[in-house]
Design a protein around this motif. Structure first.
Motif, PDB file in Angstrom:
ATOM      1  N   ASP A 144      76.996 107.162 191.092  1.00 17.78           N
ATOM      2  CA  ASP A 144      75.589 107.299 190.917  1.00 17.78           C
ATOM      3  C   ASP A 144      75.353 108.677 190.432  1.00 17.78           C
ATOM      4  N   LEU A 145      75.488 109.110 189.158  1.00 19.71           N
ATOM      5  CA  LEU A 145      75.410 110.368 188.602  1.00 19.71           C
ATOM      6  C   LEU A 145      74.150 111.214 188.886  1.00 19.71           C
ATOM      7  N   THR A 146      72.993 110.434 189.441  1.00 20.44           N
ATOM      8  CA  THR A 146      71.828 111.171 189.291  1.00 20.44           C
ATOM      9  C   THR A 146      71.447 111.701 190.882  1.00 20.44           C
ATOM     10  N   VAL A 147      72.594 111.584 191.925  1.00 20.54           N
ATOM     11  CA  VAL A 147      72.384 112.085 192.918  1.00 20.54           C
ATOM     12  C   VAL A 147      73.238 113.187 193.321  1.00 20.54           C
ATOM     13  N   ASN A 148      73.050 114.196 194.156  1.00 24.92           N
ATOM     14  CA  ASN A 148      73.834 115.344 194.378  1.00 24.92           C
ATOM     15  C   ASN A 148      73.861 115.942 193.284  1.00 24.92           C
ATOM     16  N   ARG A 149      73.147 116.033 192.290  1.00 25.42           N
ATOM     17  CA  ARG A 149      73.359 117.105 191.233  1.00 25.42           C
ATOM     18  C   ARG A 149      73.791 118.483 191.416  1.00 25.42           C
ATOM     19  N   PHE A 156      72.965 115.952 205.885  1.00 26.66           N
ATOM     20  CA  PHE A 156      71.613 115.387 206.229  1.00 26.66           C
ATOM     21  C   PHE A 156      70.412 116.313 206.099  1.00 26.66           C
ATOM     22  N   VAL A 157      69.171 115.835 205.728  1.00 29.82           N
ATOM     23  CA  VAL A 157      68.279 117.061 205.519  1.00 29.82           C
ATOM     24  C   VAL A 157      66.990 116.384 206.123  1.00 29.82           C
ATOM     25  N   LEU A 168      61.976 102.571 202.497  1.00 29.73           N
ATOM     26  CA  LEU A 168      63.291 102.885 201.790  1.00 29.73           C
ATOM     27  C   LEU A 168      64.260 102.296 202.634  1.00 29.73           C
ATOM     28  N   GLU A 169      65.306 101.542 201.565  1.00 26.22           N
ATOM     29  CA  GLU A 169      66.723 101.346 202.092  1.00 26.22           C
ATOM     30  C   GLU A 169      67.572 102.331 201.859  1.00 26.22           C
ATOM     31  N   THR A 170      68.175 102.753 202.913  1.00 30.54           N
ATOM     32  CA  THR A 170      69.141 104.087 202.842  1.00 30.54           C
ATOM     33  C   THR A 170      70.326 103.297 202.526  1.00 30.54           C
ATOM     34  N   SER A 189      71.630 112.347 199.817  1.00 31.79           N
ATOM     35  CA  SER A 189      71.373 111.395 198.713  1.00 31.79           C
ATOM     36  C   SER A 189      70.555 110.339 198.731  1.00 31.79           C
ATOM     37  N   ASP A 190      69.950 110.205 200.044  1.00 27.46           N
ATOM     38  CA  ASP A 190      68.651 109.206 200.035  1.00 27.46           C
ATOM     39  C   ASP A 190      67.349 109.546 199.655  1.00 27.46           C
ATOM     40  N   THR A 191      67.436 111.015 199.590  1.00 26.54           N
ATOM     41  CA  THR A 191      66.034 111.670 199.456  1.00 26.54           C
ATOM     42  C   THR A 191      65.927 112.424 197.921  1.00 26.54           C
ATOM     43  N   GLU A 192      67.027 112.529 197.486  1.00 26.35           N
ATOM     44  CA  GLU A 192      66.770 113.504 196.325  1.00 26.35           C
ATOM     45  C   GLU A 192      65.797 112.982 195.488  1.00 26.35           C
ATOM     46  N   LEU A 193      66.037 111.749 194.801  1.00 22.88           N
ATOM     47  CA  LEU A 193      65.266 111.303 193.748  1.00 22.88           C
ATOM     48  C   LEU A 193      63.851 111.063 194.184  1.00 22.88           C
ATOM     49  N   LEU A 194      63.467 110.919 195.608  1.00 25.83           N
ATOM     50  CA  LEU A 194      62.160 110.678 196.114  1.00 25.83           C
ATOM     51  C   LEU A 194      61.637 112.479 195.968  1.00 25.83           C
ATOM     52  N   VAL A 195      62.345 113.368 196.435  1.00 27.91           N
ATOM     53  CA  VAL A 195      61.912 114.681 196.301  1.00 27.91           C
ATOM     54  C   VAL A 195      61.607 115.191 195.021  1.00 27.91           C
ATOM     55  N   ARG A 196      62.336 114.733 194.112  1.00 27.22           N
ATOM     56  CA  ARG A 196      61.879 115.079 192.467  1.00 27.22           C
ATOM     57  C   ARG A 196      60.684 114.378 192.173  1.00 27.22           C
ATOM     58  N   GLN A 197      60.718 113.078 192.662  1.00 33.34           N
ATOM     59  CA  GLN A 197      59.407 112.322 192.331  1.00 33.34           C
ATOM     60  C   GLN A 197      58.094 112.757 193.048  1.00 33.34           C
ATOM     61  N   GLY A 198      58.308 113.839 194.257  1.00 32.31           N
ATOM     62  CA  GLY A 198      56.937 114.226 194.623  1.00 32.31           C
ATOM     63  C   GLY A 198      56.740 113.196 195.827  1.00 32.31           C
ATOM     64  N   VAL A 199      57.654 112.191 196.156  1.00 38.28           N
ATOM     65  CA  VAL A 199      57.229 111.722 197.335  1.00 38.28           C
ATOM     66  C   VAL A 199      57.555 112.177 198.636  1.00 38.28           C
TER      67      VAL A 199
END
Length: 207
Positions: A144-149, A156-157, A168-170, A189-199
């Protein structure tokens, strides 16, 4: 028929891209296309007149040279304006696609509603095609190239939920209920996209 619509098109786009994807400037684009067509027709007529003058026995050599010089300068000016307009139009279309590509990497496979509203059908189709190619590549390679860019500082964060999101399914198969105001300690990696989306938002500096 020379205007500054092409430079204004780029200037307005540059300002609009800072906040998302601005509405497509349909009227301005059509104006520039019409200007290119009109200038092309004028040049074609001017070239025809120049050829006729060169074969006109009633004109002296000096008159032919004078007319040819004037015609050449006008043709060159109109050609330069056409090339400027074409470059600006291509830059306008290209940078809108670049913005959509950036959103795919930062926000995921679904564009925000306001972006979909401002995008043309052709741009939505391009985004869908790009999304399919990226998904196929990641599925084929297993990455998955979209995580851990950006390399995380820790695995963990700690995050705070900014809106009611639901479950959310981890990566390890656990279900986490994301409610507004709740705090969680999750894989980066479970949070990166949701952080970018503002969730979600990070708590502290270990991210």
């Amino acid at each position: 028929m020379l205007s500054n619509q092409s430079t204004r098109l780029i200037a307005d786009l540059k300002r609009g891209l800072s906040t998302g994807l601005p509405a497509f400037e349909e009227d301005r684009v059509r104006h520039l296309l019409a200007e290119i067509d009109a200038l092309f027709q004028q040049n074609r007529e001017a070239i025809g007149e120049a050829l006729a003058d060169s074969n006109n026995a009633a004109l002296t050599a000096q008159e032919k040279e004078l007319r040819a010089g004037r015609s050449h300068n006008s043709i060159q000016l109109r050609q330069a304006v056409m090339e400027r307009n074409k470059r600006c139009l291509l830059a306008y279309l290209y940078h809108r696609l670049v913005q959509l590509r950036r959103m795919r990497w930062e926000l995921g496979p679904i564009l925000p509603a306001n972006v979909q509203l401002n995008a043309r059908d052709e741009e939505i189709n391009w985004f869908s095609g790009y999304n399919r190619m990226l998904a196929h590549y990641m599925q084929t390679t297993g990455f998955d190239l979209t995580v851990n860019r950006q390399p995380p500082k820790s695995l963990f964060v700690e995050v705070r939920c900014l809106q009611d999101y639901g479950q959310l399914e981890t990566e390890d198969g656990c279900l986490v209920n994301l409610k507004k105001g709740s705090h969680h300690y999750l894989l980066h990696s479970d949070t990166e996209l949701l952080v970018r989306q503002g969730v979600l938002e990070h708590v502290g500096s270990n991210h």
